[in-house]
Each structure stands twice: as C-alpha cells, then as structure tokens.
Design a protein around this motif. Structure first.
Motif, mmCIF file in Angstrom:
data_model
loop_
_atom_site.group_PDB
_atom_site.id
_atom_site.type_symbol
_atom_site.label_atom_id
_atom_site.label_comp_id
_atom_site.label_asym_id
_atom_site.label_seq_id
_atom_site.Cartn_x
_atom_site.Cartn_y
_atom_site.Cartn_z
ATOM 1 N N GLU A 131 11.377 -7.926 -16.266
ATOM 2 C CA GLU A 131 11.353 -8.428 -17.642
ATOM 3 C C GLU A 131 11.603 -9.933 -17.675
ATOM 4 O OE1 GLU A 131 10.567 -7.227 -20.554
ATOM 5 O OE2 GLU A 131 9.987 -5.303 -19.665
ATOM 6 N N GLY A 132 12.485 -10.409 -16.783
ATOM 7 C CA GLY A 132 12.759 -11.833 -16.735
ATOM 8 C C GLY A 132 11.569 -12.656 -16.280
ATOM 9 N N MET A 133 10.664 -12.021 -15.529
ATOM 10 C CA MET A 133 9.469 -12.720 -15.027
ATOM 11 C C MET A 133 8.216 -12.308 -15.801
ATOM 12 S SD MET A 133 10.163 -12.312 -10.937
ATOM 13 C CE MET A 133 8.808 -13.389 -10.482
ATOM 14 N N ARG A 134 8.395 -11.701 -16.919
ATOM 15 C CA ARG A 134 7.281 -11.106 -17.674
ATOM 16 C C ARG A 134 6.118 -12.085 -17.869
ATOM 17 N NH1 ARG A 134 7.021 -6.842 -21.482
ATOM 18 N NH2 ARG A 134 5.240 -7.052 -22.905
ATOM 19 N N GLY A 135 6.409 -13.265 -18.372
ATOM 20 C CA GLY A 135 5.347 -14.237 -18.639
ATOM 21 C C GLY A 135 4.607 -14.648 -17.386
ATOM 22 N N LYS A 136 5.335 -14.851 -16.296
ATOM 23 C CA LYS A 136 4.709 -15.254 -15.032
ATOM 24 C C LYS A 136 3.822 -14.154 -14.470
ATOM 25 C CE LYS A 136 8.635 -18.237 -13.883
ATOM 26 N NZ LYS A 136 9.783 -18.448 -12.949
ATOM 27 N N LEU A 137 4.314 -12.921 -14.521
ATOM 28 C CA LEU A 137 3.552 -11.805 -13.940
ATOM 29 C C LEU A 137 2.310 -11.495 -14.774
ATOM 30 C CD1 LEU A 137 6.470 -9.411 -12.905
ATOM 31 C CD2 LEU A 137 5.201 -11.027 -11.471
ATOM 32 N N LEU A 138 2.428 -11.605 -16.095
ATOM 33 C CA LEU A 138 1.272 -11.320 -16.956
ATOM 34 C C LEU A 138 0.236 -12.434 -16.901
ATOM 35 C CD1 LEU A 138 2.941 -9.793 -20.150
ATOM 36 C CD2 LEU A 138 1.479 -8.629 -18.488
ATOM 37 N N SER A 139 0.597 -13.594 -16.365
ATOM 38 C CA SER A 139 -0.357 -14.705 -16.286
ATOM 39 C C SER A 139 -1.382 -14.523 -15.172
ATOM 40 C CB SER A 139 0.395 -16.022 -16.058
ATOM 41 O OG SER A 139 1.000 -16.042 -14.755
ATOM 42 N N VAL A 140 -1.143 -13.549 -14.296
ATOM 43 C CA VAL A 140 -2.075 -13.313 -13.189
ATOM 44 C C VAL A 140 -3.335 -12.651 -13.726
ATOM 45 C CG1 VAL A 140 -2.431 -12.114 -11.007
ATOM 46 C CG2 VAL A 140 -0.183 -13.093 -11.541
ATOM 47 N N GLU A 143 0.507 -1.918 -20.380
ATOM 48 C CA GLU A 143 0.654 -1.313 -19.064
ATOM 49 C C GLU A 143 1.838 -1.900 -18.295
ATOM 50 O OE1 GLU A 143 -4.113 -0.501 -18.178
ATOM 51 O OE2 GLU A 143 -3.157 -2.374 -17.540
ATOM 52 N N PHE A 144 2.203 -3.132 -18.623
ATOM 53 C CA PHE A 144 3.260 -3.834 -17.898
ATOM 54 C C PHE A 144 4.571 -3.048 -17.889
ATOM 55 C CE2 PHE A 144 6.789 -6.888 -17.784
ATOM 56 C CZ PHE A 144 6.502 -7.563 -16.606
ATOM 57 N N PRO A 193 1.724 -5.853 -8.200
ATOM 58 C CA PRO A 193 1.799 -4.588 -8.948
ATOM 59 C C PRO A 193 1.350 -3.427 -8.071
ATOM 60 C CG PRO A 193 -0.138 -5.836 -9.616
ATOM 61 C CD PRO A 193 0.649 -6.728 -8.702
ATOM 62 N N LEU A 194 1.802 -2.231 -8.410
ATOM 63 C CA LEU A 194 1.475 -1.056 -7.611
ATOM 64 C C LEU A 194 -0.029 -0.877 -7.452
ATOM 65 C CD1 LEU A 194 2.442 1.538 -6.159
ATOM 66 C CD2 LEU A 194 2.314 2.700 -8.382
ATOM 67 N N THR A 195 -0.779 -1.201 -8.502
ATOM 68 C CA THR A 195 -2.231 -1.012 -8.454
ATOM 69 C C THR A 195 -2.907 -1.869 -7.394
ATOM 70 O OG1 THR A 195 -2.429 -2.646 -10.240
ATOM 71 C CG2 THR A 195 -2.426 -0.307 -10.857
ATOM 72 N N ARG A 196 -2.212 -2.933 -6.949
ATOM 73 C CA ARG A 196 -2.812 -3.821 -5.943
ATOM 74 C C ARG A 196 -2.083 -3.754 -4.606
ATOM 75 N NH1 ARG A 196 -4.132 -9.138 -9.765
ATOM 76 N NH2 ARG A 196 -6.055 -8.280 -10.654
ATOM 77 N N ILE A 197 -1.190 -2.798 -4.480
ATOM 78 C CA ILE A 197 -0.427 -2.697 -3.239
ATOM 79 C C ILE A 197 -1.284 -2.157 -2.106
ATOM 80 C CG2 ILE A 197 0.508 -0.338 -3.241
ATOM 81 C CD1 ILE A 197 2.542 -3.577 -2.861
#
Length: 492
Positions: A164-173, A181-182, A214-218
């Motif tokens: 949650e603390g990195m929400r903006g950074k992770l969603l920017s990918v 989905e996040f 993310p799990l979908t890209r692991i």
C-alpha cells in the motif's frame, strides 16, 4: 551417467542395463505428479530399448515444433494453440508423467555433449516449461502459488502494508494490475539480476537493487531459475557422457549419440504415396516433380545435377537428405544419382566414390543413424555456395537480387507484381517468408484445399514438397496431377 537434479545435486546414473535387456532409471524419489515439472528428481523405473527411443523422439518432435514456430513469428494465440495440439499429440498418453519425465532426461543426456546442442535443448525446454506454467496458471488461479510452494521457491512476498505504501509506484508500471486488481494481487521482491527480462521490457518497478514483481509476471523469474538449474545439470552431465556411451556402446550409446540427427518430420520418409499405394518420388518421377513441387533450393540442386551430372559434397547432402525425407527409397536414390553421375564417369567409379555415402544417409552404413533432412534455418545459416561450382544453399539468402529476379522470371513464377513482392521480402531479410510467398503464388488458395497440410511451408523443404504434391493430387482428383511425371515415366 551423472545427470544431476538441478536444484539438489546428486550423482546418479541416468540409465543402467538390467539383466532382462531393459533400461532401469536408478535413484531419485520418482517423478512429480505435477503437470509442470522442474525435473529435480532423477526418475526410477525401467524402460525397454524401444520405449527409450520412442519416448525421446516424441519429445524431440515437440521441441523441434517449438523451434519451427518461433521462426514463423506466430501470434501468441496461434503459438499457444499449435503448441498445445503438438503436446497433446506427442506427450500425452496413458503413461502420463512417465513419458514426460523419461523423455526429458533422455534428451538431456543426448544433448549435453556439445555447447551448440546444450544451447538448443536449453532454449526449447525453457519455451516448453514457460508454456506449461502459463497454461496451468490461466486454468487455475492458485496453480502458480501452489507450484512455487511445492518447489521451494524462496521468494520474498511484499507485505500488504508495504504494498500500500508503494501503491503509486507499482501502479505506474505499464501493463500491470489495475487499481481494482491491485488489492488482491501479490507482489514479490526479487534481486534485480533475477528479473532482467522484465526490467528490459519495463514490466516491473525497481528500487534499491530489487525488482517488485506481481504474481502474474513471476513466470519470467521461475523460467530464469529453471534455465539456470537445467544449464548446471547439463554441464555436470558432460563429463560422464563418454563413459556411459562407451559402457553402453551396443545399446543406448549409439541412440544417444545420434539422437539430434534423428528424423522426426514433417512427415515420415514414405508418407507421400499415390492412391495406388506406390511412392510418389522415384527415379522415374523425380524430374517432373522437381519442376512441379520442389522448393526453389531443391529445384536449383536438381538443375545443377542435370546440367553438371554431379554435385559437390554439400549439395549431395542437402539434396540427398531431402529426397530421402520425401520418400525416395535407398534403391531409387542410388538409381537416380547413378543415372546422372555415370554420364561423366564409369559405374565402377560411382560405386567406389558415391554409393557408400548414399547408403550412409539411409542409415545402412557407419553408425546407422537416420539423418535428418535439412530445415530452412540450417540451409540459410550454412556455408554459401561457390558461384558456378556449387548449388547448395538457399537462393533467397545466397543469390543477389538481380540473379534471383532473373531466376524467378525464367521459371515463370507468378506475374511481375508477385515477383516484386517476393524480392521485397528477400531484400528485407525475410528469406523464409519469401519462400512461403512463392508457394502461395504457385498454389492459389492452397490453405482451403482439403488434405493440404501447410504446416512447415517456408520452414522446411520437405513440408513445402509434401504440401505441393498434396495440392496437385487434390486438384487432379487424386492422380499425380502432372502430365510431366507421366511423360517422364514413359521415357524411362
């Protein structure tokens, strides 16, 4: 032979001979029941010599199919569909995991001998592994998590609070989970060097030397680890190969040494037959079929043979293996070459200098291996022919634009627009697409004709030939479809 499990290294014989003439796979806890296998455990069961070869060739057909499809640049959907069909056809049986696991370890042993063989096997196995893992994940949302847990993947899961603390950074990918989905998506922190493929495509967020995936890209991370593990295990197997090949010199040694040369397709050597059950390609019909149904590379070899009454070594290999793969028997092959070569030499000279190599191609001499007809990539990447002396190679790769254009015009292949389209593909370096375009021009609407298998056209000369013969047979109601062949038979 020491074929170590990639994750838990052990020295275990790949196969040893039992007193009953079977091959016993020793050591290990048996194969995993999972659909997706890391091949960590050496299998422990017996195989007959026939099954040993049958299993290996079944997997080899799948790996070669993967290589072929990668050269065709299929869409992801078509790639998955065709590969799924191929796996179902060759690696799905009542034996289940037994077939899959045994075939993997047999080919692992066969392909560990040289750097080129290891690289090829590693590449195709990783593609197969990735397909299976992605398929399992798409069919079952928890399958990937279960796989990671079952195979002890020590991945650092990002806590909910940190995520949650990195929400903006992770969603920017780009292309990652959307905001909805996040919430339900698990993220993993992995070392930067383990996610280079994702980093190169900008499909993960990187911070302080770690990639947040993310799990979908692991899947990319798992495939990379599989590749490293398999590479290490094959390197360990190299040193012991010679010993096993020597100890099993009369049984599995020759099979392993010749496995990469085994013929697996696009059809069986005697597949092209007429309605009367007779082989289509014989010494009597080859001249007519060369004009009607052979791809340009083989037409040029045939033309050179008819003109010079001989072929240099590379030409004899390329053309001879093509003829064999198209169904020409050893006897007909020998008769055809003898008929041409003896126009400039005696029968005794031909028998002394060339008969042995023809028998060798057909597995009747030497180590008695069934050699594989050259596919397009092998021909394209081979040594170019010496102008005016040699006739092997790929005209689309090795001829200049002017000579190729003149040849297409001389052979009356399509109209000027068709020839321009072919030359344009050649100039762009798309040699196989240019060859496929030639087939399309000479066989209108071939993909709609019943009984014509287009799979491999532009990737293998034998596939080109088989599809052309089938096309003309269908168009002529099952006959040879070619007056030239009938005339040639009458002359003979």
């Amino acid at each position: 032979m020491n074929v170590a499990g990639p994750a838990r290294v052990r020295s275990v014989p790949l196969a040893s001979a039992s007193k009953r003439g079977s091959l016993a796979f020793d050591g290990g806890a048996g194969s995993s029941a999972a659909d997706v296998n890391m091949y960590n455990d050496i299998p422990s069961f017996e195989l007959s010599l026939d099954d040993f070869e049958e299993y290996a060739l079944a997997r080899l057909k799948v790996l070669r199919k993967i290589e072929e499809m990668k050269t065709r640049n299929l869409s992801p959907e078509n790639y998955r569909t065709e590969l799924g069909k191929c796996i179902k056809k060759h690696l799905s049986s009542k034996d289940g995991d037994r077939l899959d696991v045994a075939s993997h370890f047999i080919l692992r042993a066969a392909y560990c001998r040289t750097e080129d063989l290891r690289r090829w096997f590693l590449t195709q196995e990783c593609h197969l592994f990735k397909y299976r893992l992605e398929s399992a994940s798409s069919n079952n949302g928890n399958a990937l998590k279960e796989f990671l847990a079952r195979n002890d993947f020590a991945l650092d899961r990002v806590s909910r609070a940190e995520k949650e603390g990195m929400r903006g950074k992770l969603l920017s990918v780009t292309g990652g989970p959307n905001p909805v989905e996040f919430l339900s998506t698990d993220y993993y922190r992995v070392p930067f060097v383990q996610a280079l493929e994702l980093v190169a495509r900008r499909e993960c967020y990187v911070e302080d030397g770690f990639a947040f995936v993310p799990l979908t890209r692991i899947v990319s991370i798992v495939v990379a680890k599989f590749r490293v593990s398999l590479s290490k295990s094959m390197a360990l197997a190299v040193g012991a190969f010679g010993q096993v090949a020597h100890e099993e010199s009369t049984r599995i040694g020759p099979l392993l040494k010749s496995m990469n040369s085994q013929y697996t397709g696009p059809s069986t050597p005697d597949a092209m037959v007429g309605l009367d059950g007779e082989r289509v390609l014989t010494a009597a019909t080859v001249d007519g079929l060369a004009a009607q149904s052979m791809p340009l590379c083989m037409q040029q070899l045939h033309t050179g043979l008819k003109r010079d009454h001989k072929l240099k070594h590379q030409g004899r290999l390329q053309f001879g293996l093509f003829l064999k793969g198209s169904g020409m028997s050893l006897e007909e092959h020998t008769l055809f070459f003898q008929r041409e070569f003896t126009r400039i030499m005696t029968s005794e000279q031909f028998n002394k200098q060339y008969s042995y190599s023809i028998r060798h191609m057909h597995g009747k001499e030497g180590k008695r291996a069934s050699y594989t007809p050259y596919n397009c990539m092998k021909i394209i990447m081979g040594n170019p022919p010496q102008s005016g002396v040699e006739h092997h190679g790929c005209p689309y790769k090795h001829y200049d634009d002017q000579n190729l254009s003149a040849l297409l015009g001389k052979l009356k292949i399509g109209d000027s627009a068709d020839r321009d389209a072919i030359i344009r593909l050649k100039k762009e370096g798309n040699f196989q697409l240019a060859c496929a375009k030639q087939f399309e021009v000479q066989h209108p609407l071939a993909s709609t004709v019943a009984g014509v298998n287009m799979d491999g056209v532009g990737n293998h000369p034998n596939a080109w030939f088989n599809a052309s013969v089938s096309y003309h047979q269908a168009k002529s109601g099952g006959d040879s479809g070619m007056d030239a062949v009938k005339k040639e038979e009458a002359v003979m």
